[in-house]
Write an enzyme that holds these catalytic residues in place. Structure first.
Site, PDB file in Angstrom:
ATOM      1  N   CYS A 326       0.776  -1.049   0.103  1.00 29.65           N
ATOM      2  CA  CYS A 326       0.078   0.041  -0.077  1.00 29.65           C
ATOM      3  C   CYS A 326       0.990   1.160   0.143  1.00 29.65           C
ATOM      4  O   CYS A 326       1.929   1.269   0.798  1.00 29.65           O
ATOM      5  CB  CYS A 326      -0.838  -0.154   1.225  1.00 29.65           C
ATOM      6  SG  CYS A 326      -1.473   1.348   1.828  1.00 29.65           S
ATOM      7  N   ARG A 428      -8.138  -5.058 -13.859  1.00 30.06           N
ATOM      8  CA  ARG A 428      -9.777  -5.139 -13.670  1.00 30.06           C
ATOM      9  C   ARG A 428     -10.613  -4.523 -14.740  1.00 30.06           C
ATOM     10  O   ARG A 428     -11.569  -4.731 -14.925  1.00 30.06           O
ATOM     11  CB  ARG A 428      -9.816  -4.332 -12.174  1.00 30.06           C
ATOM     12  CG  ARG A 428      -9.625  -5.320 -11.015  1.00 30.06           C
ATOM     13  CD  ARG A 428     -10.540  -4.922  -9.845  1.00 30.06           C
ATOM     14  NE  ARG A 428     -10.045  -3.605  -9.240  1.00 30.06           N
ATOM     15  CZ  ARG A 428      -9.183  -3.352  -8.329  1.00 30.06           C
ATOM     16  NH1 ARG A 428      -8.510  -4.313  -7.998  1.00 30.06           N
ATOM     17  NH2 ARG A 428      -8.932  -1.944  -8.270  1.00 30.06           N
TER      18      ARG A 428
HETATM   19  P1  XMP Z   1      -0.625  -6.676   4.632  1.00 28.70           P
HETATM   20  O1  XMP Z   1       0.267  -5.661   5.262  1.00 28.70           O
HETATM   21  O2  XMP Z   1      -0.825  -7.869   5.440  1.00 28.70           O
HETATM   22  O3  XMP Z   1      -1.913  -5.673   4.345  1.00 28.70           O
HETATM   23  O4  XMP Z   1      -0.009  -6.972   3.259  1.00 28.70           O
HETATM   24  C1  XMP Z   1      -2.887  -6.279   3.862  1.00 28.70           C
HETATM   25  C2  XMP Z   1      -3.932  -5.273   3.380  1.00 28.70           C
HETATM   26  O5  XMP Z   1      -3.359  -4.142   2.669  1.00 28.70           O
HETATM   27  C3  XMP Z   1      -4.564  -3.411   2.002  1.00 28.70           C
HETATM   28  N1  XMP Z   1      -4.134  -3.178   0.444  1.00 28.70           N
HETATM   29  C4  XMP Z   1      -3.877  -1.986   0.064  1.00 28.70           C
HETATM   30  N2  XMP Z   1      -4.115  -0.661   0.675  1.00 28.70           N
HETATM   31  N3  XMP Z   1      -3.537   0.312  -1.236  1.00 28.70           N
HETATM   32  C5  XMP Z   1      -3.591   0.329  -0.165  1.00 28.70           C
HETATM   33  O6  XMP Z   1      -3.925   1.469   0.405  1.00 28.70           O
HETATM   34  C6  XMP Z   1      -3.578  -0.885  -2.091  1.00 28.70           C
HETATM   35  O7  XMP Z   1      -3.210  -1.230  -3.292  1.00 28.70           O
HETATM   36  C7  XMP Z   1      -3.790  -2.083  -1.396  1.00 28.70           C
HETATM   37  N4  XMP Z   1      -3.811  -3.409  -1.535  1.00 28.70           N
HETATM   38  C8  XMP Z   1      -3.934  -3.955  -0.423  1.00 28.70           C
HETATM   39  C9  XMP Z   1      -5.847  -4.232   2.347  1.00 28.70           C
HETATM   40  O8  XMP Z   1      -6.736  -3.499   3.202  1.00 28.70           O
HETATM   41  C10 XMP Z   1      -5.119  -5.680   2.622  1.00 28.70           C
HETATM   42  O9  XMP Z   1      -6.157  -6.300   3.182  1.00 28.70           O
END
Ligand code: XMP
Length: 509
Positions: A326, A428
């Protein structure tokens, strides 16, 4: 109060915790060791039950993230078998709903309990056709039904062994209904096992009053159930699975199809869940699908939590920007450090009966305990499972230079990408049709990274659970519930805020 519920919080503890965690996250703390009261840190004996949503209890507090490089059917199956839950991502093209539905169906068909729609064949079908169906579906037993789906018999691989097809029909080789033990109505796995032992049978077909097929129970599936005592199952013994939908576009149609496929919980997942878009989406889902089990997110503040509680959701995902893939915080300067977000949201949800899912930022196993203490009823993980066998995507080999020997070796990698990364968004969209301006206008909030390919996610889950049991032991508790009670009785006595050098000593390895 059940052991799976997060304990209530007294005002002095709430004030102390809120003060301590302001502006902090997991790596800013250690927990003070307490006098241990358990003799063996045995994951089979320590109660780790928790809730992921109002009506869904898990025996293990782990949920795999709805990311298109993390959770599809293979990951969801492992998570549910190990006592957690997988949320199938919605990273399929808009309007392309069936691929996601199929993933849900695969999980629900993973045969551990009553098979609701077993493969069947007509009594008049040639035996060759039955043999071909067995080979194709890789099942050893077909249920024989007439045109009105009334049970006529069972046909097993053994019935076809050494049989030449010429002119033979299924009816010639099957065990007819009058020689079978059959149960009328639905049945629990326990009751099915009792009948199987008593009547010395391995297959038990279920029928309704008119003799129409309702399902099939096999001894093999019941044995599998026994080997996975913590698995997350529905009333019929099938594995549970969740699925994500968006808040715009095809989300209502998608929700309808996922519900038809038997999904156990829907997750309206958008980057900023405290929004008018979310407000409308929850309203529409409730209007169309009544009290379907519904999780929504993400939020990171008390106001965001109250906003979702007021709209009647069954679970709330907490985390603005802590995720591994993220970049929201870097690109927008908005977000809440995950320790603070969890405590603030927990205090806002206290007494509501609605569970919180701590989503993102758990990089080391020890952070799991902190996420579960600060406020998560359970924890959602994405990058922790990246590169495992169960993640979707190809393995690619890249050349890596070994600094010691200056030799180059080929190392297998898999891709992990944020769901808001440009790559994931582009996939997507239907790129053929996508308006180029639309693609250009996207402000990505995620990135794509290569992660070394490694073994099964099952091993990771089991290791995490062992470490969580060790945390419970260090915390002087006998269960997750007790650990939380001890922590919230006096957070200031449990939390040690780290200096820069003590953080280095603890976590910089
Ligand atoms: P971890 O730290 O376990 O977190 O890899 C997983 C969570 O990250 C979020 N997520 C994103 N957040 N941009 C974001 O702001 C993204 O592209 C993105 N992809 C995933 C999401 O909540 C996930 O469960």
């Amino acid at each position: 109060m059940g052991s799976e519920e997060f304990p209530r919080i007294e005002p002095p503890a709430a004030r102390a915790a809120a003060e301590l965690v302001r502006g902090t996250t997991f790596d800013d703390f250690l927990l003070t060791p307490q006098r241990s009261v358990i003799v063996r840190r045995d994951p089979a004996a320590i109660d780790l039950s928790c809730r992921v949503s109002r009506r869904l209890t898990l025996r293990r507090p782990i949920v795999s993230a709805n990311m298109d490089t993390v959770t599809r059917a293979p990951m969801a199956i492992v998570q549910a078998e190990e006592g957690g839950l997988g949320i199938i991502d919605r990273g399929f093209r808009s309007g392309d709903i069936q691929p996601q539905v199929r993933e849900v169906e695969i999980v629900k068909r993973t045969q551990h309990g009553v098979i609701g729609d077993p493969y069947s064949v007509a009594p008049s079908a040639p035996v060759d056709e039955a043999a071909a169906l067995m080979a194709r579906s890789r099942v050893g037993t077909l249920v024989v039904v007439d045109e009105r789906r009334r049970l006529q018999g069972l046909l097993t691989e053994r019935d076809l062994r050494f049989v030449r097809g010429e002119g033979l029909r299924v009816a010639d080789r099957m065990t007819p209904r009058d020689r079978l033990v059959v149960h009328e109505g639905q049945i629990s796995p326990e009751e099915a096992e009792r009948i199987m032992v008593e009547r010395k049978i391995k297959k038990l077909p279920l029928v309704d009053r008119e003799g129409r097929l309702l399902g099939l129970v096999t001894a093999r599936d019941l044995v599998k159930q026994r080997r996975l005592p913590f698995a997350t199952r529905d009333e019929q013994g099938r594995l549970r699975v969740g699925a994500a939908i968006g808040a715009t576009g095809d989300y209502l149609e998608r929700a309808g199809e996922l519900i038809k496929a038997g999904v156990d919980v829907l997750v309206i997942d958008i980057a900023h869940g405290h929004s008018v878009v979310m407000d409308r989406a929850i309203g529409e889902v409730r209007k169309r699908f009544g009290d379907v089990e519904l999780i929504a997110g993400n939020v990171g503040t008390a106001e965001g939590t109250k906003f979702l509680l007021d709209r009647g959701v069954d679970g709330i995902k907490v985390g603005i920007g802590p995720g591994g893939g993220c970049t929201t915080r870097m690109t927008t300067s908005f977000g809440v450090p995950q320790g603070q977000a969890l405590v603030d949201c927990r205090l806002a949800a206290d007494g509501s009966g609605v569970p919180l899912i701590a989503d993102g930022g758990v990089k080391r196993h020890g952070a799991l305990a902190l996420a579960l203490l600060f406020g998560g009823d359970c924890v959602m993980l994405g990058s922790a499972f990246a590169g495992t066998e169960e993640t979707p995507g190809e393995v690619v080999h890249k050349s890596v230079l070994l600094p010691e020997s200056q030799k180059t070796v080929k190392v297998p990698f898999k891709v992990l990408r944020g769901m808001a990364s440009l790559e994931a968004i582009r996939d997507r969209l239907d790129v053929e049709d996508a308006d180029l301006v639309e693609l250009d206008a996207i402000g990505a909030e995620g990135m794509e990274i290569s992660v070394p390919a490694r073994g099964s996610a099952r091993t990771i889950v089991r290791d995490m659970i062992k470490h969580l049991c060790s945390s419970i032991s260090y915390g002087g508790a006998g269960s997750l519930r007790e650990l939380r009670e001890k922590f919230w009785a006096s957070p200031a006595d449990c939390l040690i805020k780290l200096s820069a050098s003590s953080r280095r000593e603890s976590y910089d390895r």
